[in-house]
Each structure stands twice: as C-alpha cells, then as structure tokens.
Design a protein around this motif. Structure first.
Motif, mmCIF file in Angstrom:
data_model
loop_
_atom_site.group_PDB
_atom_site.id
_atom_site.type_symbol
_atom_site.label_atom_id
_atom_site.label_comp_id
_atom_site.label_asym_id
_atom_site.label_seq_id
_atom_site.Cartn_x
_atom_site.Cartn_y
_atom_site.Cartn_z
ATOM 1 N N PHE A 57 0.836 -1.208 0.000
ATOM 2 C CA PHE A 57 0.000 0.000 0.000
ATOM 3 C C PHE A 57 0.866 1.252 0.000
ATOM 4 C CE2 PHE A 57 -1.951 3.405 2.472
ATOM 5 C CZ PHE A 57 -3.040 3.700 1.671
ATOM 6 N N ALA A 58 1.896 1.257 0.895
ATOM 7 C CA ALA A 58 2.764 2.428 0.938
ATOM 8 C C ALA A 58 3.507 2.606 -0.387
ATOM 9 C CB ALA A 58 3.757 2.294 2.098
ATOM 10 N N ASP A 59 3.948 1.476 -0.971
ATOM 11 C CA ASP A 59 4.663 1.550 -2.253
ATOM 12 C C ASP A 59 3.751 2.057 -3.352
ATOM 13 O OD1 ASP A 59 6.768 1.346 -3.981
ATOM 14 O OD2 ASP A 59 6.688 -0.825 -4.216
ATOM 15 N N ALA A 60 2.444 1.745 -3.315
ATOM 16 C CA ALA A 60 1.512 2.170 -4.353
ATOM 17 C C ALA A 60 1.248 3.657 -4.305
ATOM 18 C CB ALA A 60 0.198 1.391 -4.223
ATOM 19 N N GLN A 61 1.618 4.334 -3.211
ATOM 20 C CA GLN A 61 1.364 5.765 -3.118
ATOM 21 C C GLN A 61 2.256 6.563 -4.073
ATOM 22 O OE1 GLN A 61 -1.375 6.466 -1.339
ATOM 23 N NE2 GLN A 61 -1.274 4.223 -1.062
ATOM 24 N N THR A 62 3.327 5.905 -4.597
ATOM 25 C CA THR A 62 4.217 6.611 -5.532
ATOM 26 C C THR A 62 3.765 6.487 -6.981
ATOM 27 O OG1 THR A 62 5.634 4.662 -5.750
ATOM 28 C CG2 THR A 62 6.163 6.214 -3.986
ATOM 29 N N ILE A 63 2.680 5.776 -7.227
ATOM 30 C CA ILE A 63 2.187 5.646 -8.605
ATOM 31 C C ILE A 63 1.591 6.981 -9.021
ATOM 32 C CG2 ILE A 63 0.544 4.440 -10.093
ATOM 33 C CD1 ILE A 63 0.784 2.043 -8.243
ATOM 34 N N PRO A 64 1.932 7.484 -10.200
ATOM 35 C CA PRO A 64 1.364 8.755 -10.638
ATOM 36 C C PRO A 64 -0.157 8.696 -10.669
ATOM 37 C CG PRO A 64 3.217 8.144 -12.036
ATOM 38 C CD PRO A 64 2.928 6.976 -11.149
ATOM 39 N N LEU A 65 -0.792 9.823 -10.387
ATOM 40 C CA LEU A 65 -2.250 9.882 -10.333
ATOM 41 C C LEU A 65 -2.887 9.654 -11.686
ATOM 42 C CD1 LEU A 65 -2.662 12.921 -7.906
ATOM 43 C CD2 LEU A 65 -2.759 10.484 -7.367
ATOM 44 N N THR A 66 -2.104 9.841 -12.749
ATOM 45 C CA THR A 66 -2.676 9.642 -14.086
ATOM 46 C C THR A 66 -2.899 8.177 -14.396
ATOM 47 O OG1 THR A 66 -0.446 9.669 -14.996
ATOM 48 C CG2 THR A 66 -1.645 11.755 -14.958
ATOM 49 N N MET A 67 -2.221 7.312 -13.632
ATOM 50 C CA MET A 67 -2.362 5.857 -13.854
ATOM 51 C C MET A 67 -3.448 5.334 -12.929
ATOM 52 S SD MET A 67 1.610 4.654 -14.237
ATOM 53 C CE MET A 67 2.661 5.357 -15.489
ATOM 54 N N GLN A 68 -4.652 5.126 -13.483
ATOM 55 C CA GLN A 68 -5.797 4.681 -12.707
ATOM 56 C C GLN A 68 -5.733 3.187 -12.446
ATOM 57 O OE1 GLN A 68 -7.966 6.840 -11.401
ATOM 58 N NE2 GLN A 68 -6.731 8.482 -12.382
ATOM 59 N N LEU A 69 -6.541 2.763 -11.481
ATOM 60 C CA LEU A 69 -6.572 1.357 -11.069
ATOM 61 C C LEU A 69 -7.007 0.439 -12.198
ATOM 62 C CD1 LEU A 69 -6.282 -0.698 -8.736
ATOM 63 C CD2 LEU A 69 -8.696 -0.237 -8.158
ATOM 64 N N GLU A 70 -7.848 0.963 -13.072
ATOM 65 C CA GLU A 70 -8.361 0.119 -14.155
ATOM 66 C C GLU A 70 -7.249 -0.327 -15.103
ATOM 67 O OE1 GLU A 70 -9.487 2.954 -13.286
ATOM 68 O OE2 GLU A 70 -11.422 2.502 -12.342
ATOM 69 N N GLY A 71 -6.182 0.410 -15.174
ATOM 70 C CA GLY A 71 -5.106 0.049 -16.083
ATOM 71 C C GLY A 71 -4.014 -0.802 -15.463
ATOM 72 N N ASP A 72 -4.144 -1.173 -14.206
ATOM 73 C CA ASP A 72 -3.112 -1.983 -13.562
ATOM 74 C C ASP A 72 -3.097 -3.381 -14.159
ATOM 75 O OD1 ASP A 72 -2.526 0.156 -12.030
ATOM 76 O OD2 ASP A 72 -3.591 -0.540 -10.227
ATOM 77 N N PRO A 73 -1.871 -3.989 -14.277
ATOM 78 C CA PRO A 73 -1.784 -5.341 -14.863
ATOM 79 C C PRO A 73 -2.391 -6.392 -13.941
ATOM 80 C CG PRO A 73 0.353 -4.653 -14.026
ATOM 81 C CD PRO A 73 -0.549 -3.469 -13.908
ATOM 82 N N GLU A 74 -2.965 -7.391 -14.553
ATOM 83 C CA GLU A 74 -3.556 -8.487 -13.806
ATOM 84 C C GLU A 74 -2.580 -9.631 -13.594
ATOM 85 O OE1 GLU A 74 -7.013 -9.690 -15.853
ATOM 86 O OE2 GLU A 74 -8.088 -7.769 -15.587
ATOM 87 N N ARG A 75 -1.525 -9.661 -14.375
ATOM 88 C CA ARG A 75 -0.545 -10.735 -14.279
ATOM 89 C C ARG A 75 0.745 -10.203 -13.640
ATOM 90 N NH1 ARG A 75 -1.276 -15.052 -17.723
ATOM 91 N NH2 ARG A 75 0.992 -15.242 -17.948
ATOM 92 N N VAL A 76 1.512 -11.123 -13.077
ATOM 93 C CA VAL A 76 2.793 -10.768 -12.468
ATOM 94 C C VAL A 76 3.733 -10.269 -13.570
ATOM 95 C CG1 VAL A 76 4.729 -11.612 -11.132
ATOM 96 C CG2 VAL A 76 2.443 -12.454 -10.649
ATOM 97 N N PRO A 77 4.413 -9.140 -13.340
ATOM 98 C CA PRO A 77 5.311 -8.619 -14.390
ATOM 99 C C PRO A 77 6.366 -9.635 -14.813
ATOM 100 C CG PRO A 77 4.910 -6.951 -12.731
ATOM 101 C CD PRO A 77 4.293 -8.202 -12.198
ATOM 102 N N GLU A 78 6.936 -10.408 -13.916
ATOM 103 C CA GLU A 78 7.936 -11.415 -14.269
ATOM 104 C C GLU A 78 7.851 -12.527 -13.232
ATOM 105 O OE1 GLU A 78 11.816 -9.776 -14.159
ATOM 106 O OE2 GLU A 78 11.596 -8.866 -12.187
ATOM 107 N N GLY A 79 8.223 -13.748 -13.654
ATOM 108 C CA GLY A 79 8.166 -14.885 -12.756
ATOM 109 C C GLY A 79 6.849 -15.628 -12.896
#
Length: 561
Positions: free
Chosen positions: A459-481
């Motif tokens: 949660f604390a790490d997610a606070q650095t996401i720019p406000l222009t990037m909305q929740l709807e655009g977050d990836p559903e899959r793990v970026p790697e692994g």
C-alpha cells in the motif's frame, strides 16, 4: 666500329695504342674487351701475359745522360720488343682464366684441409700467379733484398722526423734524411713506395709530385755497382727526400716491373726515369684536352761508374739541380697552388653544404616536432573524445537500465495495488494507520487485522504511482516470474540479491517513540506490534526511489474514528 659507343671506341683505340705497332684483328680486340667489361687495364695484362723476352738492345754511348722529353699520357703502356702473341694464344689465355681461378681456389681449400692436390704442377701455379700477380709483395721483396744486398736501411726505418720541408709528403711513411755524413757511417736508401706503378702515376697526378722510377736487372753487370753507389748516395737520397719525390723501383724479372719497363721503353739497365705533369705542347681547341699530361721528363740508363756515368749519383744530382727541377718546378708550383685552391674551394663547398644540411636538418626537426606535437594533441583529443563517448555510452546504458528497472518496478507497484493491497474495511475489527509519505504527503488507511506487512508495504509503495495511472489500467498478471499472489510476491522479494529493503526502496517506522517496522515475509500487522491509530513514517532508502508523485492529504479521504 659503327656499333660501338663513343666511350667504347676510345677504349679500343687506347688498347690498340698500348699494344704497339703490331697488327691485331679488331674483332678479336672487341671480343676481348667485351669479355672483360671493357677494362683496358685487364685486357692489356691479359694480352701481354707471359714472361718478358730478353731485349736485344743496340750499343749506346755510356756517356749519354738523358734523352729528349717524350709525352706519356696516363695510363700508357708500350708493347716493347716482345714477340706478339697469336690469336690462338690469346683465346687460350681467355679460356684458361676461369680454370686457373678455380684451380687456385681448390688448391687453397685443400691446402687448409691438408689434402694433397692431385693437379699440383708448376704450370698451373705459374698461370695463376701470372693472372693475379702479387704486385705489392714483389715490390716489398725487392726492397728487402736491396737492403740486405747494400747493407743500407730505408729512410723510413731511420725514425728521423721531417723538418724544414716546404712540401711535406702525403704519405705517413716518409721521413727526412739524416745528416750527409752520419756519425755511425750507416747507409740509407730512398723511401721506396711499395705500391704499384699505376699508383705512382696516380700520386703524381693527384699531388703534383715528381716520380723517380728505378728499374734494374740482376742479369746486367752494371746493376750491383749501381745499387751500392747510386742508390745509397747521401746527397741523392737527401735531395729525393727533401724535394718530395715519389721513388719506385723493381727488378724487371717481376711482371709488374717488366710491364713498367715496356711502358717506359727501357732497354738498358740500370734505368732511371723522372716523370711529372707538364702542360701539353700542342693543346687542341677542346677544353677537355687542355689539362696537363703526365710526361717522361728524362731517361737515364747505363753504368754508374765512373762519376760521370749516366746513372751515377753525381750525374743525377747535377741533372736534377741544374736542369730538371728548374724546368718543371714553376709549372708544378702553379699546379699545386691550383690543387690547393681547388681543395680550399671543395672544403668551402663542403662547409657550405654542411651548413645548408644542418640548417635544413634543424628546419626539418622543427617541422617534425611541430607535426609530432600536433599529432600528439590530436591523439589526446581523440582519446578524450573517445573517453567522453564511452562515458556517455555507459551513462546512457545505466540510465536505460535504471529506466527499465523503474518501469519494471512501476509495473510491480501497479500489480501489487491491484492484487496485494486488500480492500479497506468498513467498521469491524480493523487497524487504522496513518502514513507520513516522503515530502509533505500523508495518507490514512484501515487494514484488516489479519493483513500482513507485505500488504502494508505494498500500500505504501503504491502511493508513488502517478495519479494519471488509474486502477483500471493496472496489470492483472505478475510482471515477471510465475503466476501467483501474496506468497509468490514474498518469494520473489526474498530471491532478490540486493535484499528486501533495497528492493522496496523505503522502510516504515513508528513516529513516536521511533521504532522501525522491518518487512518480514508472512508476518501480520498484529505480530509486527502495530496497533490501531498509530502513526508511521515512510523513509526512502534508495536514491532511485521517486517521491515526486506523493499525494497530499487532499487527495485521499480519511475516516473518522
């Protein structure tokens, strides 16, 4: 004759003049010269090869002291009264020359190895010796024999120093004659030059000196007395030494002396001739023929006794003092002055050329130094430019790596915001926490009591996401692994070589009293000692961790108690 060049025609005419009045086939002479690379000296020696023929001279008056001056251009050779060779003998001599050379080489090698030489015969040895005569050795042997026969010592062996000479000799062997009557009564011979007859003529031309050529034959009865009386006479020897004569002599039984006798037309022995450069009597209009010519000044032959004999010391000294020297010295003095002037001019030109070369060398060195400095400066600039490009490449690669890592990290943040951060509970058993973000931001969030530290950190790490990037655009899959959820994320974080704290890029701590809340996998908030209403501070630990997008308090809603 038409197919020959001008130089070749001159060489052929010179050879015909050297061979005397005997008739020779011109084609044969041309063939001989061609086989010897047009060397007139070698051709003459080859055509005149063989032992001297006994000369039958007519009886002449013993009172005859000299003959008229006869021009003798250098080098001039006379055939003399020897019998002419046939053409067959000439070609046989040419054919036998390489055989004689090979025989001599084989004899020398086998002599070193001490192997008997099967063809060791006197004819082969004589042929080789006649082909390659030891001219210097023959002259030196004659001088040694003369010293032993007369009991005299050559003037160069006396050790006396040269004093009071107007024209010192050019050779280092020459010394001044001792007093006229030595206290020890010893006899001294002239300083005989031990080179060849041609070298004597060359010295006369180069240095303007007078040559005294002495030829003897031990078969003549007048020679022993000539050696004892004339050649050891103190007055004559001193005059020859003081006037810087080039004295040369030999026995006509040696080939080199016999050839000299033929050139000088000597028929009676002992024989004395004086030679020097003299102006031409009938100079042509051509400038090339205006140079002085080597001339036989006088010939003396016959017995040396009594004192008035043609070869006596008294006669020769009187002839030199009153006739020869007064006649030739004025021209030789002028000639030597010209030689000295030419030598000075040559030396001056050499100095000028040397100065010019030194100046050119210094200029060249300066230009080369300037070019070298420019090349070094250009090389230094190229190296600096190359280092700058390499640094830019490294910086660009590092920047791209960091951007790639930040982009990948941003994908992890967005995935954790979508998949790891739990929904905020409404009432019930929840833990409400306030997080002070880097900068001026602050956020309040309620977490289920069963939530883990991983969810809090996500949660604390997610606070650095720019406000222009909305929740709807977050990836559903793990970026790697591999695919997964919370457990997959914790395993991935623990596998990082830089450690969990470096991967998160920040740490959380209680505001007061300050206590760091370290991330530990599979640890709940309650187990970490967090309580409802506590204040947390988010501290960045990674310089690449960006906090520019931290929201303010107005960007988030806070629940009231």
């Amino acid at each position: 004759m038409e197919r020959l060049s001008t130089n070749q025609q001159q060489v052929l005419q010179q050879l015909q003049a050297l061979l005397g009045p005997h008739e020779h086939d011109v084609e044969v002479l041309i063939s001989v010269l061609q086989s010897l690379d047009w060397n007139v000296q070698t051709a003459t020696e080859l055509l005149l090869d063989g032992p001297p023929v006994e000369v039958r001279s007519s009886q002449r008056s013993i009172r005859q002291t000299q003959q008229p001056m006869i021009p003798l251009e250098y080098p001039v050779q006379e055939r003399g009264h020897g019998a002419p060779r046939s053409l067959t003998q000439t070609f046989l001599a040419l054919l036998s020359l390489p055989v004689s050379v090979l025989s001599g080489i084989l004899r020398f090698v086998l002599g070193i190895l001490r192997v008997p030489f099967l063809f060791n015969n006197n004819h082969t040895y004589r042929a080789l010796r006649q082909t390659f005569p030891d001219t210097r050795g023959a002259t030196r042997r004659w001088i040694t024999a003369l010293e032993e026969e007369t009991g005299a010592v050559s003037i160069k062996s006396t050790g006396a120093l040269t004093t009071g000479l107007d024209n010192p000799p050019s050779t280092s062997r020459r010394h001044a004659y001792p007093p006229t009557s030595p206290s020890d009564g010893s006899k001294v011979l002239p300083d005989f030059f031990d080179g060849t007859y041609e070298e004597v003529l060359d010295i006369c031309q180069r240095e303007g000196r007078i040559a005294c050529v002495i030829l003897v034959s031990d078969e003549h009865d007048d020679v022993p007395e000539f050696k004892r009386s004339t050649l050891t006479d103190a007055t004559l020897v001193r005059m020859l030494s003081e006037k810087n004569f080039v004295v040369w002599g030999g026995d006509v039984r040696d080939k080199v002396s016999w050839e000299a006798a033929q050139k000088l037309q000597a028929t009676t022995y002992p024989f004395v001739a004086f030679l020097a450069l003299q102006p031409r009597r009938n100079p042509s209009t051509s400038s090339s023929n205006s140079s002085p010519i080597l001339t036989v000044l006088s010939r003396h032959h016959g017995p040396s006794v009594p004192d008035s004999g043609p070869t006596s010391a008294q006669t020769l000294v009187h002839h030199l003092e009153h006739q020869l020297l007064p006649r030739v010295n004025p021209f030789l003095t002028r000639y030597k002055s010209q030689l000295q002037e030419r030598e000075r001019d040559r030396h001056l030109r050499e100095q000028q050329d040397k100065a010019f070369e030194d100046s050119a060398r210094r200029d060249r060195e300066r230009v080369e130094a300037r070019i070298r400095e420019e090349q070094e400066e250009a090389g230094r600039l190229r190296m600096e430019e190359e280092a700058r490009r390499q640094e830019e490449k490294r910086t660009q690669a590092e920047r791209e790596r960091q951007e790639s890592a930040q982009a990948m990290r941003l994908q992890w943040r967005r995935w954790m915001r979508r998949s790891i951060v739990p929904p905020e509970p409404r009432g019930g058993n929840a833990i409400r926490l306030a997080i002070k973000l880097p900068g001026s931001g602050r956020v309040v969030r309620a977490f289920p009591s069963v939530s883990t530290l991983t969810a809090l950190y996500a949660f604390a790490d997610a606070q650095t996401i720019p406000l222009t990037m909305q929740l709807e655009g977050d990836p559903e899959r793990v970026p790697e692994g591999p695919e997964g959820g919370l457990e997959t994320l914790e395993n991935y974080i623990q596998s990082q070589t830089q450690g969990p704290e470096s991967w998160w890029g920040f740490k959380l701590a209680l505001a007061y009293p300050r206590r760091e809340i370290k991330w530990i996998a599979n640890t709940t908030l309650v187990e970490a000692g967090l309580k409802n209403g506590e204040q947390l501070v988010m501290e960045a630990t990674n310089s690449s961790y960006s906090s520019t997008s931290h929201p303010s308090d107005d960007d988030y809603e806070s629940e009231s108690d």
